[in-house]
Design an enzyme around this catalytic site. Structure first.
Site, short mmCIF file in Angstrom:
data_model
loop_
_atom_site.label_atom_id
_atom_site.label_comp_id
_atom_site.label_asym_id
_atom_site.label_seq_id
_atom_site.Cartn_x
_atom_site.Cartn_y
_atom_site.Cartn_z
N HIS A 133 39.49 39.52 40.57
CA HIS A 133 38.95 40.88 40.58
C HIS A 133 37.46 40.80 40.86
CE1 HIS A 133 42.28 42.91 37.95
NE2 HIS A 133 42.78 42.16 38.92
N GLU B 234 34.89 41.89 39.34
CA GLU B 234 34.07 41.53 38.19
C GLU B 234 34.10 40.03 37.93
OE1 GLU B 234 36.23 45.42 36.93
OE2 GLU B 234 36.54 43.78 38.34
N CYS C 129 39.37 46.45 33.87
CA CYS C 129 40.66 46.30 33.20
C CYS C 129 40.49 45.40 31.96
CB CYS C 129 41.68 45.70 34.17
SG CYS C 129 41.36 43.97 34.58
N CYS D 288 39.23 41.82 32.82
CA CYS D 288 37.80 41.77 33.17
C CYS D 288 36.91 42.04 31.96
CB CYS D 288 37.52 42.74 34.30
SG CYS D 288 38.30 42.22 35.86
#
Length: 142
Positions: free
Chosen positions: A46, A48, A76, A79
């Site tokens: 992701h 992040e 999420c 993360c």
């Protein structure tokens, strides 16, 4: 946040969900990333996580205290777990994620009283632009 929006557009060009992230320390960008799970064959890639990994390498430290993470979509659970473990001080995000957001939409990890770390979280920054990128991406896929 403007740089994170640019990175989100980069993700969309790669066929990834358009999310971008920038990690900043003392006004300097130390890490940035965009969604890459499809391209990298990595469910953890992701935006992040990519930005945190870059920042940790740059600082040569897995602790990223005093940093701010700017991201175009509410993080999420995965993360936010990484953010908490890295000891990031502040998260600033754009669009709220009603399906998987972990900063108040679905769950609120930064405010979980059983967790030791406290993080300042600011949501809704450039939310219209962030949401528009996501909406356009998914409209073109349908």
């Amino acid at each position: 946040m403007r740089r994170a929006l640019e990175l989100a557009q980069r993700a969309a060009l790669d066929g990834e969900v358009p999310v971008g992230a920038v990690l900043v320390l003392d006004g300097e960008v130390i890490g940035e990333g965009w969604n890459r799970p499809i391209v990298d064959h990595d469910p953890t890639a992701h935006a992040e996580i990519v930005a945190l990994r870059a920042g940790a390498q740059r600082l040569r430290n897995y602790r990223l205290g005093r940093t701010t993470l700017y991201v175009t979509l509410e993080p999420c659970v995965m993360c936010m777990g990484a953010v908490l473990n890295a000891r990031i001080s502040r998260v600033v995000f754009g669009a709220w994620d009603q399906k998987a957001g972990a900063c108040g939409s679905v769950i609120d990890l930064p405010r979980e009283p059983k967790l030791a770390n406290r993080i300042d979280v600011f949501g809704g920054v450039c939310s219209d632009e962030s949401a528009a990128l996501l909406r356009h991406f998914f409209e073109t896929r349908r």
